[in-house]
Design a protein around this motif. Structure first.
Motif, mmCIF file in Angstrom:
data_model
loop_
_atom_site.group_PDB
_atom_site.id
_atom_site.type_symbol
_atom_site.label_atom_id
_atom_site.label_comp_id
_atom_site.label_asym_id
_atom_site.label_seq_id
_atom_site.Cartn_x
_atom_site.Cartn_y
_atom_site.Cartn_z
ATOM 1 N N GLY A 110 -10.740 24.276 24.852
ATOM 2 C CA GLY A 110 -11.442 25.566 24.859
ATOM 3 C C GLY A 110 -11.317 26.251 23.515
ATOM 4 O O GLY A 110 -10.966 27.432 23.434
ATOM 5 N N PHE A 111 -11.587 25.479 22.449
ATOM 6 C CA PHE A 111 -11.396 25.983 21.101
ATOM 7 C C PHE A 111 -12.256 27.205 20.823
ATOM 8 O O PHE A 111 -11.825 28.141 20.142
ATOM 9 N N TYR A 112 -13.504 27.195 21.325
ATOM 10 C CA TYR A 112 -14.399 28.343 21.194
ATOM 11 C C TYR A 112 -14.666 28.915 22.588
ATOM 12 O O TYR A 112 -14.851 28.156 23.555
ATOM 13 N N PRO A 113 -14.716 30.237 22.695
ATOM 14 C CA PRO A 113 -15.056 30.832 24.001
ATOM 15 C C PRO A 113 -16.458 30.452 24.450
ATOM 16 O O PRO A 113 -16.703 30.253 25.651
ATOM 17 N N ASP A 114 -17.371 30.332 23.483
ATOM 18 C CA ASP A 114 -18.750 29.986 23.805
ATOM 19 C C ASP A 114 -19.176 28.819 22.937
ATOM 20 O O ASP A 114 -19.909 28.977 21.956
ATOM 21 N N PRO A 115 -18.716 27.600 23.261
ATOM 22 C CA PRO A 115 -18.976 26.466 22.391
ATOM 23 C C PRO A 115 -20.430 26.009 22.474
ATOM 24 O O PRO A 115 -21.152 26.330 23.416
ATOM 25 N N ALA A 116 -20.824 25.220 21.483
ATOM 26 C CA ALA A 116 -22.171 24.634 21.461
ATOM 27 C C ALA A 116 -22.279 23.578 22.549
ATOM 28 O O ALA A 116 -21.280 23.033 23.004
ATOM 29 N N PRO A 117 -23.507 23.310 23.010
ATOM 30 C CA PRO A 117 -23.684 22.260 24.023
ATOM 31 C C PRO A 117 -23.156 20.912 23.540
ATOM 32 O O PRO A 117 -23.082 20.645 22.336
ATOM 33 N N ALA A 118 -22.821 20.066 24.497
ATOM 34 C CA ALA A 118 -22.244 18.762 24.153
ATOM 35 C C ALA A 118 -23.205 17.928 23.323
ATOM 36 O O ALA A 118 -22.804 17.257 22.357
ATOM 37 N N TRP A 119 -24.519 17.931 23.668
ATOM 38 C CA TRP A 119 -25.473 17.118 22.925
ATOM 39 C C TRP A 119 -25.564 17.556 21.454
ATOM 40 O O TRP A 119 -25.721 16.730 20.561
ATOM 41 N N LEU A 120 -25.444 18.907 21.243
ATOM 42 C CA LEU A 120 -25.487 19.403 19.872
ATOM 43 C C LEU A 120 -24.225 18.997 19.103
ATOM 44 O O LEU A 120 -24.282 18.656 17.912
ATOM 45 N N GLY A 121 -23.081 19.025 19.811
ATOM 46 C CA GLY A 121 -21.854 18.589 19.168
ATOM 47 C C GLY A 121 -21.917 17.127 18.751
ATOM 48 O O GLY A 121 -21.497 16.760 17.642
ATOM 49 N N ILE A 122 -22.448 16.273 19.646
ATOM 50 C CA ILE A 122 -22.569 14.843 19.300
ATOM 51 C C ILE A 122 -23.513 14.654 18.112
ATOM 52 O O ILE A 122 -23.246 13.870 17.197
ATOM 53 N N LEU A 123 -24.636 15.412 18.128
ATOM 54 C CA LEU A 123 -25.581 15.299 17.023
ATOM 55 C C LEU A 123 -24.942 15.712 15.697
ATOM 56 O O LEU A 123 -25.109 15.045 14.674
ATOM 57 N N ILE A 134 -20.809 27.283 12.014
ATOM 58 C CA ILE A 134 -21.707 28.374 12.430
ATOM 59 C C ILE A 134 -22.170 28.189 13.865
ATOM 60 O O ILE A 134 -22.280 29.166 14.630
ATOM 61 N N LEU A 135 -22.433 26.936 14.280
ATOM 62 C CA LEU A 135 -22.956 26.659 15.625
ATOM 63 C C LEU A 135 -21.842 26.570 16.666
ATOM 64 O O LEU A 135 -22.119 26.243 17.828
ATOM 65 N N ASN A 136 -20.603 26.836 16.267
ATOM 66 C CA ASN A 136 -19.468 26.793 17.193
ATOM 67 C C ASN A 136 -19.281 25.417 17.830
ATOM 68 O O ASN A 136 -18.969 25.296 19.025
ATOM 69 N N VAL A 137 -19.468 24.368 17.026
ATOM 70 C CA VAL A 137 -19.168 23.018 17.517
ATOM 71 C C VAL A 137 -17.658 22.847 17.452
ATOM 72 O O VAL A 137 -17.061 22.945 16.374
ATOM 73 N N PRO A 138 -17.011 22.614 18.570
ATOM 74 C CA PRO A 138 -15.542 22.623 18.595
ATOM 75 C C PRO A 138 -14.924 21.320 18.061
ATOM 76 O O PRO A 138 -14.359 20.530 18.820
ATOM 77 N N GLU A 139 -15.032 21.117 16.754
ATOM 78 C CA GLU A 139 -14.399 19.956 16.122
ATOM 79 C C GLU A 139 -14.148 20.313 14.664
ATOM 80 O O GLU A 139 -15.080 20.597 13.911
ATOM 81 N N VAL A 140 -12.894 20.302 14.246
ATOM 82 C CA VAL A 140 -12.570 20.637 12.859
ATOM 83 C C VAL A 140 -11.756 19.552 12.168
ATOM 84 O O VAL A 140 -11.685 19.526 10.947
ATOM 85 N N LEU A 141 -11.168 18.618 12.933
ATOM 86 C CA LEU A 141 -10.295 17.614 12.335
ATOM 87 C C LEU A 141 -11.085 16.599 11.511
ATOM 88 O O LEU A 141 -10.951 16.500 10.296
ATOM 89 N N PHE A 142 -11.953 15.836 12.188
ATOM 90 C CA PHE A 142 -12.678 14.783 11.492
ATOM 91 C C PHE A 142 -13.858 15.316 10.694
ATOM 92 O O PHE A 142 -14.347 14.641 9.782
ATOM 93 N N SER A 143 -14.296 16.515 10.998
ATOM 94 C CA SER A 143 -15.290 17.149 10.125
ATOM 95 C C SER A 143 -14.693 17.409 8.747
ATOM 96 O O SER A 143 -15.340 17.176 7.707
ATOM 97 N N ASN A 144 -13.459 17.914 8.740
ATOM 98 C CA ASN A 144 -12.779 18.125 7.461
ATOM 99 C C ASN A 144 -12.505 16.810 6.741
ATOM 100 O O ASN A 144 -12.626 16.732 5.510
#
Length: 439
Positions: A48-61, A93-103
């Motif tokens: 639950g990294f973001y209270p209002d996270p982006a949809p799963a499909w957007l996160g995968i994209l 900006i889109l609240n995609v809850p992933e910061v490890l491998f993005s960095n």
């Protein structure tokens, strides 16, 4: 290379592109990062990294867009960096809850631009602009929410206010992150350039070794040819004169003919012995070779054998005299054999061109810093045909010998007839003294 600047912008070297295997490894890296980022994305969703996270499909994209360009990171390093930076900001900006491998993906893109950028100025400018843009965006994205959350109104618990603490932590993290990516990328490029320079120097040294080996072979062939010429030409010339004298007196003076034939036999034996010594030395790898000159050990001849050399000429029917001027002193083996060979070659030339009727006058002068050798002949009939100074292998050989010991040669016909050979040879003490003065 050790004094190079970090980017060496003025360096004309361009890093070669990787092999096909390298491009395949980049594609594998992109797949691995994408797979790991999907697992990390699921974990962040579960946290639950973001209270209002982006949809799963957007996160995968977004994970696909972040990792896929790594497959082309060494083909288009600057383009991949700019695209990766844009996707990195979009992920936040889109609240995609992933910061490890993005960095991690963004760090790899920044590193690659420094390590593989083929245009150094463009690579440096792109990285600095991306870093500046990231700092501006991070401050606006982090400090604005911090103020909105009331951090500025909170009581100071530690030594600094919460807003200042957030700002300092953000600055420190990003300095380490971007500074590390920039520095290690540049160092990787410099290391590749140094390896290329080392390989180039190694190749040049290998080529130089090949050229040196070829030159050594040529010099050795020249030395062998010179030694053979000195040994064979002299003895054959003397034996030819002695054979002619024996033929002329064979009927009227058999005893004189016998003496001439004995002298021929002696000259032949001496020639064979000297050739044997020389060939034995050539087969012995432990014997030293003086480049361009005679060796010290192949022959036992020297100034001490000059009387015998003139005696051989007299036994061949020539009037030959040796005069020594000055106080004789020990000479180095190389100088001594050079003196002997010069006199030997001068006598050989006199026998060839002046004939048996010529008289030979040899003089050896001991001067303070050198020895001077002078051999003249009176000429004969018919007049010599070889009048050009420095013509013939004998004169060339003498010049090469003398050049090897720092000596000079004067050779040519005399105005009153005959031929002159004069050589000036520095002694070992003179050579050492000149070196000391130069130092």
């Amino acid at each position: 290379m050790t004094n190079s600047r970090v980017d060496a912008l003025d360096d004309a070297w361009v890093r070669p592109r990787p092999s096909r295997r390298g491009y395949r490894n980049d594609a594998v890296l992109a797949v691995v990062v994408f797979a790991l980022s999907l697992g990390s994305l699921e974990l962040y969703y579960s946290i639950g990294f973001y209270p209002d996270p982006a949809p799963a499909w957007l996160g995968i994209l977004m994970m696909l867009l972040q990792s896929a360009p790594l497959a082309w990171r060494r083909r288009y390093p600057v383009s991949v960096l700019v695209f990766s930076a844009a996707v990195f900001m979009a992920v936040q900006i889109l609240n995609v809850p992933e910061v490890l491998f993005s960095n991690i993906a963004f760090f790899i893109a920044m590193y690659t631009a420094g390590a593989w950028g083929r245009h150094r100025r463009l690579s440096m400018a792109a990285r600095l602009l991306v870093i500046a843009a990231m700092f501006v965006w991070l401050f606006s994205a982090l400090l604005a929410p911090a103020f909105a959350a009331g951090l500025a109104d909170r009581d100071v618990v530690g030594s600094v206010s919460p807003v200042v603490a957030v700002g300092l932590v953000t600055i420190l993290q990003n300095l380490l992150y971007f500074g590390g990516a920039y520095y290690f990328g540049s160092r990787a490029w410099i290391a590749a350039r140094e390896r290329a320079a080392l390989e180039d120097r190694t190749e040049q040294l290998a080529e130089e070794r090949e050229r040196t080996a070829a030159q050594a072979v040529s010099l050795e062939r020249l030395r062998i040819a010179r030694e053979l010429h000195d040994v064979v030409a002299h003895h054959v010339s003397v034996m030819g004169v002695q054979a002619g004298a024996a033929r002329r007196v064979l009927q009227r003076d058999p005893q004189q003919a016998v003496e001439s034939l004995s002298a021929i036999e002696s000259s032949a034996r001496e020639a064979v012995d000297e050739l044997h010594r020389m060939l034995t030395t050539l087969r012995d790898d432990s014997q030293p070779i003086e480049t361009g000159g005679a060796v010290d050990s192949p022959s036992t001849h020297g100034v001490e054998q000059l009387p015998e050399l003139l005696g051989d000429a007299r036994s061949a029917g020539l009037a030959a005299e040796l005069t020594i001027v000055g106080d004789p002193r020990p000479l180095s083996p190389l100088v001594s054999i050079t003196v002997y060979r010069v006199v030997q070659e001068a006598i050989t030339n006199a026998i060839k061109h002046a004939g048996a009727s010529a008289s030979i006058d040899a003089r050896l002068r001991y001067l303070d810093s050198m020895v001077e050798v002078e051999v003249t002949d009176s000429g004969g009939l018919p007049a010599r045909s070889a009048t050009g100074q420095g013509s013939g292998l004998g004169i060339v050989g003498m010049r090469e010998r003398l050049a090897a010991v720092g000596g000079t040669l004067e050779a040519g016909p005399r105005a009153r007839g005959g031929y002159l050979v004069r050589a000036d040879i520095p002694t070992a003490s003179a050579v050492a003294r000149s070196k000391q003065e130069a130092q």
